[in-house]
Write an enzyme that holds these catalytic residues in place. Sequence first.
Site, PDB file in Angstrom:
ATOM      1  N   ASP A 217     -12.153   7.351   3.963  1.00 32.15           N
ATOM      2  CA  ASP A 217     -10.926   7.121   4.718  1.00 32.15           C
ATOM      3  C   ASP A 217     -10.535   5.645   4.751  1.00 32.15           C
ATOM      4  O   ASP A 217      -9.508   5.290   5.314  1.00 32.15           O
ATOM      5  CB  ASP A 217     -11.091   7.652   6.153  1.00 32.15           C
ATOM      6  CG  ASP A 217      -9.772   7.810   6.879  1.00 32.15           C
ATOM      7  OD1 ASP A 217      -8.724   7.861   6.207  1.00 32.15           O
ATOM      8  OD2 ASP A 217      -9.780   7.891   8.120  1.00 32.15           O
TER       9      ASP A 217
ATOM     10  N   ASP B 224      -2.567  10.477   3.693  1.00 31.89           N
ATOM     11  CA  ASP B 224      -3.995  10.164   3.776  1.00 31.89           C
ATOM     12  C   ASP B 224      -4.702  11.220   4.607  1.00 31.89           C
ATOM     13  O   ASP B 224      -4.623  11.225   5.828  1.00 31.89           O
ATOM     14  CB  ASP B 224      -4.186   8.772   4.401  1.00 31.89           C
ATOM     15  CG  ASP B 224      -5.656   8.399   4.501  1.00 31.89           C
ATOM     16  OD1 ASP B 224      -6.476   9.029   3.805  1.00 31.89           O
ATOM     17  OD2 ASP B 224      -5.972   7.473   5.270  1.00 31.89           O
TER      18      ASP B 224
ATOM     19  N   ARG C 185      -7.637  -0.265   1.181  1.00 35.27           N
ATOM     20  CA  ARG C 185      -8.127  -1.546   0.639  1.00 35.27           C
ATOM     21  C   ARG C 185      -8.590  -1.393  -0.802  1.00 35.27           C
ATOM     22  O   ARG C 185      -8.592  -2.368  -1.551  1.00 35.27           O
ATOM     23  CB  ARG C 185      -9.241  -2.081   1.534  1.00 35.27           C
ATOM     24  CG  ARG C 185     -10.513  -1.287   1.567  1.00 35.27           C
ATOM     25  CD  ARG C 185     -11.342  -1.554   2.816  1.00 35.27           C
ATOM     26  NE  ARG C 185     -10.673  -1.049   3.999  1.00 35.27           N
ATOM     27  CZ  ARG C 185     -11.138  -1.217   5.236  1.00 35.27           C
ATOM     28  NH1 ARG C 185     -12.258  -1.892   5.430  1.00 35.27           N
ATOM     29  NH2 ARG C 185     -10.493  -0.721   6.271  1.00 35.27           N
TER      30      ARG C 185
ATOM     31  N   LYS D  52       0.847  -1.203   0.000  1.00 37.95           N
ATOM     32  CA  LYS D  52       0.000   0.000   0.000  1.00 37.95           C
ATOM     33  C   LYS D  52       0.877   1.245   0.000  1.00 37.95           C
ATOM     34  O   LYS D  52       1.631   1.483   0.941  1.00 37.95           O
ATOM     35  CB  LYS D  52      -0.917  -0.005   1.224  1.00 37.95           C
ATOM     36  CG  LYS D  52      -1.733   1.264   1.410  1.00 37.95           C
ATOM     37  CD  LYS D  52      -2.491   1.252   2.733  1.00 37.95           C
ATOM     38  CE  LYS D  52      -3.113   2.598   3.055  1.00 37.95           C
ATOM     39  NZ  LYS D  52      -3.730   2.621   4.401  1.00 37.95           N
TER      40      LYS D  52
ATOM     41  N   ASP E  14       1.561   6.294   5.901  1.00 36.62           N
ATOM     42  CA  ASP E  14       0.529   5.435   5.318  1.00 36.62           C
ATOM     43  C   ASP E  14       1.018   4.729   4.057  1.00 36.62           C
ATOM     44  O   ASP E  14       0.280   3.938   3.475  1.00 36.62           O
ATOM     45  CB  ASP E  14      -0.737   6.237   5.029  1.00 36.62           C
ATOM     46  CG  ASP E  14      -1.996   5.394   5.184  1.00 36.62           C
ATOM     47  OD1 ASP E  14      -1.938   4.365   5.883  1.00 36.62           O
ATOM     48  OD2 ASP E  14      -3.029   5.746   4.603  1.00 36.62           O
TER      49      ASP E  14
ATOM     50  N   LYS F 130      -9.964  13.287   8.199  1.00 35.70           N
ATOM     51  CA  LYS F 130      -9.469  12.895   9.515  1.00 35.70           C
ATOM     52  C   LYS F 130      -9.376  14.117  10.424  1.00 35.70           C
ATOM     53  O   LYS F 130      -9.165  15.243   9.972  1.00 35.70           O
ATOM     54  CB  LYS F 130      -8.070  12.283   9.392  1.00 35.70           C
ATOM     55  CG  LYS F 130      -7.981  10.942   8.706  1.00 35.70           C
ATOM     56  CD  LYS F 130      -6.520  10.498   8.627  1.00 35.70           C
ATOM     57  CE  LYS F 130      -6.343   9.164   7.919  1.00 35.70           C
ATOM     58  NZ  LYS F 130      -6.866   8.045   8.704  1.00 35.70           N
TER      59      LYS F 130
END
Length: 471
Positions: A321, A244, A325, A239, A262, A251
């Site tokens: 957020d 992010d 995935r 990833k 991240d 966030k």
Amino acid sequence: MSPDASPKADAQTYLTFARDVTDPLPLHVIEAGALETWLQAQPDAVRTWVTASGFEAALGASLLVPGEAGAPVMALAGYGTTDARARGRFHLAAVAAALPEGTYRLEGMDADRAEEEALGWLLAGYSFGRYRTQSGAKARLVSPEGVDAARIEAVAAGEILTRDLINTPANDMGPDALEGACADLAERFDAKMEVTRGEDLRAQNLPLIHAVGRAAAQAPRLIDMHWGNTGPTLTLVGKGVCFDTGGLNLKHGSSMGLMKKDMGGAATVLGLAQMIMALELPLRLRVLIPAVENSVSADAMRPGDILTARNGKTVEINNTDAEGRLVLADALTLGAEGEPGLMVSMATLTGAARVAVGPDLAPYYADDAALAAAIESGAARAADPVWRMPFHAPYEAMIEPGIADLDNAPSGGFAGSITAALFLRRFAGGTRYAHFDIYGWNPSAAPARPKGGVGMGARALLAALPEALDL
């Protein structure tokens, strides 16, 4: 211009073993219960000095012992008790950090612990000095007898690559720079690399990667690196969310502060790839990294959007957020199309994993019992702790929203790491597969692991590969 990112030659010196040293200082490794026996075998002057200094061989303690002329003639390293050692790892790294600059040779080190301690000693020399002059331990070590020095150095170098990538902030480690780091690695090891960027992602049927990254200033991309011509096939998927914000589900500031990490899955995969290539393992390696930033703009994906993935499955976006995935889904589908012997994804994916096991364990998922056994065994040998989590089939319904095939963020808050892993498994195409939900960050300093970016699971996987792939 940003500060120079290249490793400094003097700093890198401490990440290798000392060679061609004629007279290294002996460093006696002494367990607490063995100190009296050791002292009885020493000259009176040594016994007097050690006793007067209050050295009790506590774990991590160190002491220089002078000779008649006042210069050190030996050093002592406390190795504590079995119970004390069980509560940590890389114990001699604390000694390396405490000793003055010089070259040392281990004496009295158990052979079965020498490799771990030697690796820890090298890693104690690490510091992240891109933006501020810093230094790690300057005490150098002669490679202990019976260990594979070249292998340990290769593992240390791979770990340092991972740390440097994670520690670099997003203004200097966006998708462009992450691609550059991959290109540098490919060039060093004569690997082939292809990159699909921007609108070409949609044209090449990588729609989820495009959807996550399209709102950012730097174009989203899929980095695809190949190395090796013979042997079993291993595909590593990392990833690469370089920052992010959370997207439109923005966030809180306290949660956004560490989001430079991240891309820790990509960084860990690249560190592992470097280890594999440097050690010339007899396999065919593929590395897939979806490199994006999850940003906010008029073009950002929205909660409630339904997207179609590369494999045709529809995904309802219930939280922007939960983007990691999504980018992994397309990369895993592409990886599975190559029918690898083993595919592994690594990602800083869920806060739920940290709540479950804390920052020091790498949770992983694997259906294959033999693969899990190889990972567990490798983790123990490599001092790289892992914890197996379940692909719990009854929770599959939690990721099925009804309006689409899949939900990227099930409501309720239960089993967040497990449902994320189940989501990813839907895209692995039946391939022999393992997923690591790592943290990638050391929140407080520990021996051989300063506060900051850290590799998790890579050394365990490296040690597992001979058994997992029958190398």
